[in-house]
Motif scaffolding. Structure first.
Motif, PDB file in Angstrom:
ATOM      1  N   VAL A  22      43.633  13.008  24.524  1.00 60.67           N
ATOM      2  CA  VAL A  22      43.745  12.060  25.376  1.00 60.67           C
ATOM      3  C   VAL A  22      45.280  11.479  25.591  1.00 60.67           C
ATOM      4  N   VAL A  23      46.003  11.563  24.706  1.00 56.06           N
ATOM      5  CA  VAL A  23      47.870  11.205  24.743  1.00 56.06           C
ATOM      6  C   VAL A  23      48.204  12.475  25.642  1.00 56.06           C
ATOM      7  N   GLY A  24      47.973  13.836  25.230  1.00 56.03           N
ATOM      8  CA  GLY A  24      48.438  14.690  26.178  1.00 56.03           C
ATOM      9  C   GLY A  24      48.116  14.781  27.470  1.00 56.03           C
ATOM     10  N   ASN A  25      46.954  14.480  28.019  1.00 52.65           N
ATOM     11  CA  ASN A  25      46.353  14.151  29.394  1.00 52.65           C
ATOM     12  C   ASN A  25      47.071  13.084  29.895  1.00 52.65           C
ATOM     13  N   LEU A  26      47.396  12.096  29.384  1.00 56.29           N
ATOM     14  CA  LEU A  26      48.254  10.872  30.086  1.00 56.29           C
ATOM     15  C   LEU A  26      49.701  11.187  30.225  1.00 56.29           C
ATOM     16  N   ILE A  27      50.193  12.055  29.055  1.00 57.83           N
ATOM     17  CA  ILE A  27      51.638  12.503  29.185  1.00 57.83           C
ATOM     18  C   ILE A  27      51.597  13.346  30.497  1.00 57.83           C
ATOM     19  N   GLY A  28      50.837  14.415  30.325  1.00 59.38           N
ATOM     20  CA  GLY A  28      50.753  15.375  31.582  1.00 59.38           C
ATOM     21  C   GLY A  28      50.921  14.932  32.808  1.00 59.38           C
ATOM     22  N   GLY A  29      49.943  14.024  32.947  1.00 60.35           N
ATOM     23  CA  GLY A  29      49.863  13.566  34.420  1.00 60.35           C
ATOM     24  C   GLY A  29      51.053  12.568  34.714  1.00 60.35           C
ATOM     25  N   ARG A  30      51.490  11.864  33.779  1.00 59.83           N
ATOM     26  CA  ARG A  30      52.940  11.157  34.236  1.00 59.83           C
ATOM     27  C   ARG A  30      53.983  12.003  34.519  1.00 59.83           C
ATOM     28  N   TYR A  31      54.354  13.093  33.689  1.00 64.41           N
ATOM     29  CA  TYR A  31      55.490  13.731  34.029  1.00 64.41           C
ATOM     30  C   TYR A  31      55.369  14.948  35.129  1.00 64.41           C
ATOM     31  N   ALA A  32      54.164  15.197  35.211  1.00 64.22           N
ATOM     32  CA  ALA A  32      53.785  16.329  36.335  1.00 64.22           C
ATOM     33  C   ALA A  32      54.321  15.896  37.671  1.00 64.22           C
ATOM     34  N   ASP A  33      53.998  14.433  37.819  1.00 62.80           N
ATOM     35  CA  ASP A  33      54.368  13.985  39.104  1.00 62.80           C
ATOM     36  C   ASP A  33      55.818  13.796  39.304  1.00 62.80           C
ATOM     37  N   ARG A  34      56.594  13.972  38.323  1.00 61.61           N
ATOM     38  CA  ARG A  34      57.976  13.865  38.314  1.00 61.61           C
ATOM     39  C   ARG A  34      58.699  15.276  38.395  1.00 61.61           C
ATOM     40  N   ALA A  35      58.112  16.104  37.811  1.00 57.73           N
ATOM     41  CA  ALA A  35      58.799  17.435  37.599  1.00 57.73           C
ATOM     42  C   ALA A  35      57.803  18.391  37.200  1.00 57.73           C
ATOM     43  N   LEU A  36      56.835  18.848  38.029  1.00 53.50           N
ATOM     44  CA  LEU A  36      55.650  19.597  37.792  1.00 53.50           C
ATOM     45  C   LEU A  36      56.035  20.823  37.002  1.00 53.50           C
ATOM     46  N   MET A  37      56.658  21.778  37.551  1.00 53.58           N
ATOM     47  CA  MET A  37      56.846  23.080  36.781  1.00 53.58           C
ATOM     48  C   MET A  37      57.657  22.863  35.471  1.00 53.58           C
ATOM     49  N   PRO A  38      58.576  21.897  35.406  1.00 51.09           N
ATOM     50  CA  PRO A  38      59.235  21.944  34.042  1.00 51.09           C
ATOM     51  C   PRO A  38      58.368  21.330  33.092  1.00 51.09           C
ATOM     52  N   MET A  39      57.372  20.548  33.377  1.00 48.30           N
ATOM     53  CA  MET A  39      56.299  19.873  32.298  1.00 48.30           C
ATOM     54  C   MET A  39      55.481  21.115  32.149  1.00 48.30           C
TER      55      MET A  39
END
Length: 406
Positions: free
Chosen positions: A249-266
């Motif tokens: 749950v935690v990883g999914n929300l963090i991944g979604g948030r930061y993938a919008d900012r910088a997908l490949m670095p995430m």
């Protein structure tokens, strides 16, 4: 975020529950049908194969109707599949019910990802996809343990009836909350298959197979690893899986948030960290507190890759994303099956219950290498990982064109 995402999350919750709850009910199912536990395990294998096969088939059938209507049809099939399982008179009928339900899995998440992304602004697409997948992750924290508890106390058939009820709720939510988006013009089998000619789409799917596959190399064998190596009691496995689900749950929300900012670095961060944690699990598995923390981290880092991987496919196949999105969901299941098989091989070779963690680290590390290659191709083509769109020009056939940098 639009309320329609709640309907998609409810459907995802039901699908996630039915996929994983069977693992805790196999002994009861085997006893009722008079088959061995390994034979009952075909209910897990059959579901996984059904996801891989059903995803492209159901998605292609859905090109003839609106995405909302297809989502509703998928939830109807999901309800029917679980009811067939609940009232199956013989094992073969239950297996058929599981396969019927599995046919909705890949297409629902694939089409649902496209719908979720269309409902929000471009800079929020990964978060919207993550919110839909939250239903799947929460299923591992709430739905699976609760369904297992109900199945053991009231009977496994009751569990599948309740899962079917979740499907009815998801169906009602889609009908009421999801807008009737217009069916894309010019969509056909030929049009959708064109996305697979893009090397970046293929690379993204390979990252999905290897990256998330690393998670299941370890988690598939968590029970013997935690009891025989870490020293946990058998009764603790359920709560360790809840801990794993909480990490998801935690990883999914963090991944979604930061993938919008910088997908490949995430992706680089999540895949690199996951490979390192899986490698360390060979050591931390010998300590109960360290093992518990590691299980949480594997769930968190593993699912932190899901929104960026799914968005990567949507971006690179943006002119024809529906089939590619659904096939990528099948790729997650292919990775699960592959890693579980490889983990079993190293255990059978006498390397111990922690050996699958090394397999997982190698698989995830390989996905990281592919991510670096993919980013290099982006730089060579002169754009920052943006989507390749399919556009029409005056010469007739549609042709690929590079979108502007985000």
């Amino acid at each position: 975020m639009p309320i329609a995402l709640l309907a998609l999350a409810i459907g995802a919750f039901g699908i996630g529950t039915t996929e994983f709850v069977i693992m805790g009910l196999l002994p009861q199912v085997a006893s009722d049908f008079g088959v061995s536990v390994p034979t009952a395990g075909l209910l897990v294998t059959g579901y996984g194969l059904g996801v891989m096969i059903g995803a492209p088939i159901m998605t292609l059938l859905g090109t003839k109707v609106s995405r909302k209507n297809m989502l509703m049809l998928l939830m109807v099939l999901f309800v029917l599949g679980n009811l067939v399982s609940a009232f199956a008179p013989v094992f073969g009928v239950m297996l058929a019910g599981r396969i019927l339900a599995s046919f909705t899995h890949g297409a629902f998440f694939g089409i649902g990802s496209v719908v979720a992304a269309e409902l929000v602004a471009p800079e929020k697409k990964a978060r919207a996809i993550a919110l839909m997948f939250t239903g799947l992750t929460v299923a591992n924290v709430v739905g699976v343990p609760l369904g297992t508890l109900i199945g053991r106390s009231a009977g496994w058939r009751v569990t599948f009836v309740l899962v079917a009820a979740l499907g009815v709720l998801g169906l009602a939510g889609v009908a009421k909350l999801v807008p009737d988006l217009p069916k894309p013009e010019g969509v056909s089998l030929r049009h959708e298959l064109r996305a697979f000619r893009n090397a970046q789409v293929v690379l993204a799917m390979a990252m999905t197979v290897l990256g998330f596959g690393g998670v299941f190399a370890a988690i598939t064998y968590i029970a013997p690893m935690m009891t025989d190596v870490a020293g946990f009691a058998g009764s603790s496995i359920t709560w360790l899986l809840v801990l794993f689900g909480a990490g998801m749950v935690v990883g999914n929300l963090i991944g979604g948030r930061y993938a919008d900012r910088a997908l490949m670095p995430m992706l680089f961060t999540a895949l690199g960290s996951l490979a390192a944690v899986l490698a360390l699990f060979t050591l931390t598995a010998h300590s109960r507190p360290a093992a518990a923390v590691t299980v949480f981290l594997i769930g968190a880092l593993g699912f932190a890759t899901v929104p960026p991987l799914q968005k990567r496919v949507l971006d690179q196949a943006s002119g024809a994303p529906t089939l590619a999105s659904a096939v990528n969901i099948g790729a997650f299941n292919l990775g699960n099956a592959l890693s579980a098989w490889l983990g079993g091989i190293v255990i059978a070779a006498g390397l111990g219950y922690t050996a699958p963690n090394v397999v997982g680290a190698v698989l995830t590390g390989s996905a990281l290498v592919l991510a670096v290659i993919s980013a290099g191709l982006d730089r060579r083509r002169g754009h920052g990982g943006g989507p390749s769109r399919v556009v029409a020009d005056s010469r007739g056939p549609e042709r690929p064109a590079l979108a502007a940098r985000h």
